[in-house]
Design a protein around this motif. Sequence first.
Motif, PDB file in Angstrom:
ATOM      1  N   PHE A  18     -10.920 120.248  81.475  1.00  0.00           N
ATOM      2  CA  PHE A  18     -11.244 120.012  80.070  1.00  0.00           C
ATOM      3  C   PHE A  18     -12.479 119.131  79.937  1.00  0.00           C
ATOM      4  O   PHE A  18     -13.358 119.396  79.105  1.00  0.00           O
ATOM      5  CB  PHE A  18     -10.050 119.375  79.351  1.00  0.00           C
ATOM      6  N   VAL A  19     -12.560 118.087  80.737  1.00  0.00           N
ATOM      7  CA  VAL A  19     -13.740 117.228  80.712  1.00  0.00           C
ATOM      8  C   VAL A  19     -14.970 118.026  81.137  1.00  0.00           C
ATOM      9  O   VAL A  19     -16.055 117.879  80.555  1.00  0.00           O
ATOM     10  CB  VAL A  19     -13.535 116.004  81.623  1.00  0.00           C
ATOM     11  N   ALA A  20     -14.805 118.908  82.123  1.00  0.00           N
ATOM     12  CA  ALA A  20     -15.931 119.736  82.575  1.00  0.00           C
ATOM     13  C   ALA A  20     -16.410 120.654  81.448  1.00  0.00           C
ATOM     14  O   ALA A  20     -17.622 120.815  81.232  1.00  0.00           O
ATOM     15  CB  ALA A  20     -15.514 120.560  83.794  1.00  0.00           C
ATOM     16  N   VAL A  24     -20.144 120.588  79.698  1.00  0.00           N
ATOM     17  CA  VAL A  24     -21.038 121.762  79.635  1.00  0.00           C
ATOM     18  C   VAL A  24     -21.449 122.029  78.198  1.00  0.00           C
ATOM     19  O   VAL A  24     -22.627 122.296  77.904  1.00  0.00           O
ATOM     20  CB  VAL A  24     -20.343 122.998  80.246  1.00  0.00           C
ATOM     21  N   VAL A  25     -20.491 121.963  77.284  1.00  0.00           N
ATOM     22  CA  VAL A  25     -20.812 122.162  75.865  1.00  0.00           C
ATOM     23  C   VAL A  25     -21.791 121.092  75.375  1.00  0.00           C
ATOM     24  O   VAL A  25     -22.720 121.374  74.603  1.00  0.00           O
ATOM     25  CB  VAL A  25     -19.518 122.143  75.010  1.00  0.00           C
ATOM     26  N   THR A  26     -21.607 119.858  75.850  1.00  0.00           N
ATOM     27  CA  THR A  26     -22.498 118.761  75.451  1.00  0.00           C
ATOM     28  C   THR A  26     -23.933 119.025  75.885  1.00  0.00           C
ATOM     29  O   THR A  26     -24.881 118.780  75.125  1.00  0.00           O
ATOM     30  CB  THR A  26     -22.001 117.430  76.055  1.00  0.00           C
ATOM     31  N   ILE A  27     -24.104 119.558  77.087  1.00  0.00           N
ATOM     32  CA  ILE A  27     -25.458 119.900  77.557  1.00  0.00           C
ATOM     33  C   ILE A  27     -26.097 120.925  76.617  1.00  0.00           C
ATOM     34  O   ILE A  27     -27.263 120.815  76.233  1.00  0.00           O
ATOM     35  CB  ILE A  27     -25.399 120.435  78.998  1.00  0.00           C
ATOM     36  N   GLY A  28     -25.292 121.921  76.219  1.00  0.00           N
ATOM     37  CA  GLY A  28     -25.797 122.927  75.287  1.00  0.00           C
ATOM     38  C   GLY A  28     -26.160 122.323  73.939  1.00  0.00           C
ATOM     39  O   GLY A  28     -27.160 122.709  73.317  1.00  0.00           O
ATOM     40  N   LEU A  29     -25.367 121.375  73.489  1.00  0.00           N
ATOM     41  CA  LEU A  29     -25.641 120.724  72.204  1.00  0.00           C
ATOM     42  C   LEU A  29     -26.942 119.935  72.238  1.00  0.00           C
ATOM     43  O   LEU A  29     -27.696 119.896  71.261  1.00  0.00           O
ATOM     44  CB  LEU A  29     -24.476 119.809  71.825  1.00  0.00           C
ATOM     45  N   GLY A  37     -25.900 116.427  70.553  1.00  0.00           N
ATOM     46  CA  GLY A  37     -25.648 116.102  71.952  1.00  0.00           C
ATOM     47  C   GLY A  37     -24.889 114.800  72.110  1.00  0.00           C
ATOM     48  O   GLY A  37     -23.936 114.720  72.894  1.00  0.00           O
ATOM     49  N   TRP A  38     -25.298 113.778  71.345  1.00  0.00           N
ATOM     50  CA  TRP A  38     -24.607 112.492  71.443  1.00  0.00           C
ATOM     51  C   TRP A  38     -23.190 112.579  70.870  1.00  0.00           C
ATOM     52  O   TRP A  38     -22.280 111.895  71.346  1.00  0.00           O
ATOM     53  CB  TRP A  38     -25.408 111.404  70.751  1.00  0.00           C
ATOM     54  N   ILE A  39     -22.993 113.428  69.884  1.00  0.00           N
ATOM     55  CA  ILE A  39     -21.623 113.672  69.395  1.00  0.00           C
ATOM     56  C   ILE A  39     -20.789 114.298  70.512  1.00  0.00           C
ATOM     57  O   ILE A  39     -19.632 113.935  70.735  1.00  0.00           O
ATOM     58  CB  ILE A  39     -21.646 114.590  68.157  1.00  0.00           C
ATOM     59  N   GLY A  40     -21.404 115.216  71.238  1.00  0.00           N
ATOM     60  CA  GLY A  40     -20.721 115.830  72.382  1.00  0.00           C
ATOM     61  C   GLY A  40     -20.375 114.814  73.454  1.00  0.00           C
ATOM     62  O   GLY A  40     -19.304 114.878  74.068  1.00  0.00           O
ATOM     63  N   VAL A  41     -21.284 113.859  73.684  1.00  0.00           N
ATOM     64  CA  VAL A  41     -21.005 112.797  74.661  1.00  0.00           C
ATOM     65  C   VAL A  41     -19.762 112.016  74.233  1.00  0.00           C
ATOM     66  O   VAL A  41     -18.874 111.718  75.041  1.00  0.00           O
ATOM     67  CB  VAL A  41     -22.217 111.856  74.804  1.00  0.00           C
ATOM     68  N   GLY A  42     -19.712 111.676  72.943  1.00  0.00           N
ATOM     69  CA  GLY A  42     -18.552 110.937  72.438  1.00  0.00           C
ATOM     70  C   GLY A  42     -17.264 111.703  72.617  1.00  0.00           C
ATOM     71  O   GLY A  42     -16.241 111.136  73.018  1.00  0.00           O
ATOM     72  N   LEU A  43     -17.287 113.014  72.349  1.00  0.00           N
ATOM     73  CA  LEU A  43     -16.085 113.839  72.503  1.00  0.00           C
ATOM     74  C   LEU A  43     -15.694 113.984  73.969  1.00  0.00           C
ATOM     75  O   LEU A  43     -14.508 114.037  74.306  1.00  0.00           O
ATOM     76  CB  LEU A  43     -16.321 115.219  71.874  1.00  0.00           C
ATOM     77  N   THR A  44     -16.684 114.032  74.852  1.00  0.00           N
ATOM     78  CA  THR A  44     -16.394 114.122  76.288  1.00  0.00           C
ATOM     79  C   THR A  44     -15.721 112.848  76.781  1.00  0.00           C
ATOM     80  O   THR A  44     -14.761 112.897  77.560  1.00  0.00           O
ATOM     81  CB  THR A  44     -17.686 114.373  77.084  1.00  0.00           C
ATOM     82  N   VAL A  45     -16.224 111.705  76.322  1.00  0.00           N
ATOM     83  CA  VAL A  45     -15.607 110.426  76.679  1.00  0.00           C
ATOM     84  C   VAL A  45     -14.188 110.362  76.148  1.00  0.00           C
ATOM     85  O   VAL A  45     -13.262 109.920  76.837  1.00  0.00           O
ATOM     86  CB  VAL A  45     -16.438 109.246  76.136  1.00  0.00           C
ATOM     87  N   TRP A  46     -13.983 110.832  74.921  1.00  0.00           N
ATOM     88  CA  TRP A  46     -12.617 110.857  74.345  1.00  0.00           C
ATOM     89  C   TRP A  46     -11.693 111.727  75.192  1.00  0.00           C
ATOM     90  O   TRP A  46     -10.547 111.363  75.451  1.00  0.00           O
ATOM     91  CB  TRP A  46     -12.639 111.384  72.909  1.00  0.00           C
ATOM     92  N   CYS A  47     -12.194 112.898  75.628  1.00  0.00           N
ATOM     93  CA  CYS A  47     -11.372 113.801  76.441  1.00  0.00           C
ATOM     94  C   CYS A  47     -10.961 113.118  77.745  1.00  0.00           C
ATOM     95  O   CYS A  47      -9.799 113.212  78.164  1.00  0.00           O
ATOM     96  CB  CYS A  47     -12.155 115.088  76.720  1.00  0.00           C
TER      97      CYS A  47
END
Length: 225
Positions: A18-20, A24-29, A37-47
Amino acid sequence: MRMRDTFIKPMHREGVRFVAIFAVVTIGLFLVSELLGWIGVGLTVWCYYFFRDPVRVPPARGGLVLSPADGIVSLIEQAVPPKELGMPETPLTRVSVFMNVFNCHVNRSPVAGEVVSIAYRPGKFFNASLDKASADNERNSLRIRMEDGRELAVVQIAGLVARRIVCFVKLQERLQAGDRFGLIRFGSRLDVYLPEGVTPLVSIGQTMVAGETVIADLISTDHIR
């Protein structure tokens, strides 16, 4: 304990993919927009945080029932254990611990004993804090027999956004109090059915720590509710 260990907890293997995916989605963002992209970083950290699996230290004394989950005690009432476990249809004290999406979701055995029954039942996905969730929602139930012959049931219940119950243990497996036995994602509830005559030592609204907070004392007769 090092300062780093206070903030960075190990992650359970269930969360790796799930973190992976989030990464990957964050890189696309980032390719679309730096803000996204930074929103994606936040969601990745949450995951990562959601799947954390911190070390827990159970009380040294035996004869205690420990919380199977992090969260808040949402219900304490008399109820019959799930029929699929094959336990007597006698109402027992049920203590429900509700986990929100920010709680650690690794579930731990409330007591030491042998797993004598495991029963999965598909169902609905009502808000896990509701009383009807125990009867209607998807669930996975364990019946644990302790050394003195008494039995306890612990039930993983899917919630409004939970879509996956994971159970790590097998029939006839012996568990120690505080051992990991499962995980639910993402937001859910654990019910513990105490042996007949055992009074809970917790109250509705109390914060619970899986594998550490004492729900009940199986030995002492000096129960305080």
